[in-house]
Design a protein around this motif. Sequence first.
Motif, PDB file in Angstrom:
ATOM      1  N   ARG A   6      40.529  60.520  -9.163  1.00 24.76           N
ATOM      2  CA  ARG A   6      40.748  59.340  -8.316  1.00 24.76           C
ATOM      3  C   ARG A   6      42.241  59.273  -8.037  1.00 24.76           C
ATOM      4  N   LEU A   7      42.651  59.721  -6.860  1.00 20.50           N
ATOM      5  CA  LEU A   7      44.067  59.778  -6.508  1.00 20.50           C
ATOM      6  C   LEU A   7      44.648  58.377  -6.339  1.00 20.50           C
ATOM      7  N   PRO A   8      45.920  58.208  -6.604  1.00 18.59           N
ATOM      8  CA  PRO A   8      46.816  59.171  -7.243  1.00 18.59           C
ATOM      9  C   PRO A   8      46.535  59.292  -8.746  1.00 18.59           C
ATOM     10  N   VAL A   9      47.010  60.378  -9.321  1.00 12.64           N
ATOM     11  CA  VAL A   9      46.794  60.650 -10.741  1.00 12.64           C
ATOM     12  C   VAL A   9      48.126  60.636 -11.484  1.00 12.64           C
ATOM     13  N   PRO A  10      48.069  60.389 -12.806  1.00 11.25           N
ATOM     14  CA  PRO A  10      49.314  60.417 -13.589  1.00 11.25           C
ATOM     15  C   PRO A  10      49.822  61.848 -13.752  1.00 11.25           C
ATOM     16  N   PRO A  11      51.114  61.950 -14.076  1.00 15.03           N
ATOM     17  CA  PRO A  11      52.063  60.876 -14.338  1.00 15.03           C
ATOM     18  C   PRO A  11      52.479  60.202 -13.032  1.00 15.03           C
ATOM     19  N   PHE A  12      52.609  58.874 -13.090  1.00 16.08           N
ATOM     20  CA  PHE A  12      52.905  58.093 -11.898  1.00 16.08           C
ATOM     21  C   PHE A  12      54.406  57.984 -11.650  1.00 16.08           C
ATOM     22  N   THR A  13      54.747  58.061 -10.385  1.00 18.47           N
ATOM     23  CA  THR A  13      56.091  57.692  -9.942  1.00 18.47           C
ATOM     24  C   THR A  13      55.986  56.231  -9.524  1.00 18.47           C
ATOM     25  N   GLU A  14      57.101  55.602  -9.218  1.00 19.15           N
ATOM     26  CA  GLU A  14      57.032  54.223  -8.739  1.00 19.15           C
ATOM     27  C   GLU A  14      56.201  54.152  -7.455  1.00 19.15           C
ATOM     28  N   GLU A  15      56.374  55.123  -6.573  1.00 22.55           N
ATOM     29  CA  GLU A  15      55.634  55.144  -5.305  1.00 22.55           C
ATOM     30  C   GLU A  15      54.125  55.301  -5.531  1.00 22.55           C
ATOM     31  N   THR A  16      53.721  56.260  -6.379  1.00 20.03           N
ATOM     32  CA  THR A  16      52.284  56.465  -6.597  1.00 20.03           C
ATOM     33  C   THR A  16      51.678  55.316  -7.400  1.00 20.03           C
ATOM     34  N   ALA A  17      52.464  54.705  -8.276  1.00 21.84           N
ATOM     35  CA  ALA A  17      51.972  53.541  -9.030  1.00 21.84           C
ATOM     36  C   ALA A  17      51.731  52.372  -8.085  1.00 21.84           C
ATOM     37  N   ARG A  18      52.641  52.137  -7.165  1.00 18.99           N
ATOM     38  CA  ARG A  18      52.455  51.048  -6.189  1.00 18.99           C
ATOM     39  C   ARG A  18      51.213  51.298  -5.327  1.00 18.99           C
ATOM     40  N   LEU A  19      50.983  52.546  -4.964  1.00 20.56           N
ATOM     41  CA  LEU A  19      49.780  52.885  -4.206  1.00 20.56           C
ATOM     42  C   LEU A  19      48.528  52.608  -5.038  1.00 20.56           C
ATOM     43  N   LYS A  20      48.555  52.987  -6.300  1.00 17.49           N
ATOM     44  CA  LYS A  20      47.399  52.758  -7.185  1.00 17.49           C
ATOM     45  C   LYS A  20      47.112  51.263  -7.304  1.00 17.49           C
ATOM     46  N   VAL A  21      48.144  50.454  -7.434  1.00 20.28           N
ATOM     47  CA  VAL A  21      47.987  49.001  -7.529  1.00 20.28           C
ATOM     48  C   VAL A  21      47.389  48.455  -6.229  1.00 20.28           C
ATOM     49  N   GLN A  22      47.861  48.927  -5.080  1.00 15.03           N
ATOM     50  CA  GLN A  22      47.325  48.458  -3.796  1.00 15.03           C
ATOM     51  C   GLN A  22      45.859  48.850  -3.635  1.00 15.03           C
ATOM     52  N   LEU A  23      45.513  50.050  -4.054  1.00 15.99           N
ATOM     53  CA  LEU A  23      44.114  50.480  -3.982  1.00 15.99           C
ATOM     54  C   LEU A  23      43.229  49.601  -4.863  1.00 15.99           C
ATOM     55  N   ALA A  24      43.738  49.235  -6.036  1.00 13.91           N
ATOM     56  CA  ALA A  24      42.983  48.344  -6.926  1.00 13.91           C
ATOM     57  C   ALA A  24      42.818  46.969  -6.288  1.00 13.91           C
ATOM     58  N   GLU A  25      43.886  46.436  -5.712  1.00 14.45           N
ATOM     59  CA  GLU A  25      43.808  45.132  -5.041  1.00 14.45           C
ATOM     60  C   GLU A  25      42.760  45.174  -3.929  1.00 14.45           C
ATOM     61  N   ASP A  26      42.798  46.211  -3.116  1.00 12.18           N
ATOM     62  CA  ASP A  26      41.846  46.332  -2.009  1.00 12.18           C
ATOM     63  C   ASP A  26      40.403  46.405  -2.526  1.00 12.18           C
ATOM     64  N   ALA A  27      40.187  47.182  -3.568  1.00 11.33           N
ATOM     65  CA  ALA A  27      38.833  47.313  -4.116  1.00 11.33           C
ATOM     66  C   ALA A  27      38.326  45.980  -4.660  1.00 11.33           C
ATOM     67  N   TRP A  28      39.150  45.287  -5.447  1.00 11.04           N
ATOM     68  CA  TRP A  28      38.730  43.997  -6.010  1.00 11.04           C
ATOM     69  C   TRP A  28      38.473  42.973  -4.901  1.00 11.04           C
ATOM     70  N   ASN A  29      39.271  42.992  -3.842  1.00  9.93           N
ATOM     71  CA  ASN A  29      39.056  42.050  -2.746  1.00  9.93           C
ATOM     72  C   ASN A  29      37.789  42.357  -1.952  1.00  9.93           C
ATOM     73  N   SER A  30      37.232  43.545  -2.114  1.00  8.42           N
ATOM     74  CA  SER A  30      35.946  43.865  -1.471  1.00  8.42           C
ATOM     75  C   SER A  30      34.804  43.082  -2.120  1.00  8.42           C
ATOM     76  N   ARG A  31      35.006  42.684  -3.375  1.00  2.45           N
ATOM     77  CA  ARG A  31      34.001  41.967  -4.169  1.00  2.45           C
ATOM     78  C   ARG A  31      32.692  42.751  -4.256  1.00  2.45           C
ATOM     79  N   HIS A  32      32.795  44.080  -4.344  1.00  2.00           N
ATOM     80  CA  HIS A  32      31.639  44.954  -4.542  1.00  2.00           C
ATOM     81  C   HIS A  32      31.751  45.577  -5.937  1.00  2.00           C
TER      82      HIS A  32
END
Length: 141
Positions: A6-32
Amino acid sequence: MSMRHRLPVPPFTEETARLKVQLAEDAWNSRHPEKVALAYTEDSEWRNRDVFLNGRREIVAFLTEKWRKELGYRLRKELWACQGNRMAVRFEYEYHNAAGQWFRAYGNENWEFDEDGLMRKRYASINDLAIEEGERRISLE
């Protein structure tokens, strides 16, 4: 990397970590719940307030019940820190109950990922604050 990554994968940079957080936010806001659960390992460990969960099946059941009660749910997440395969995330979300009372929930999460980018541990501390509808800060987009 296996087929279950599930991209991005560790080790995380600040950029890839921010992307991972945004993907999580988007998924949770789907409420699925089923969609959200795919970001976690089959045996993922959770602490959500005073609830302890293990595995995707329990995650799906928990989220299904959560979003049955937390109506109009909207979430915002923000990366606090990252190192290697771990992240600290700050979040807030708003919802209302069946009686129409609005709430804002604040919290922090600690995340740990496996080598394929699936979250294997999620520990969340959350506090709720009753608010008036006019005090909402997160739009329902």
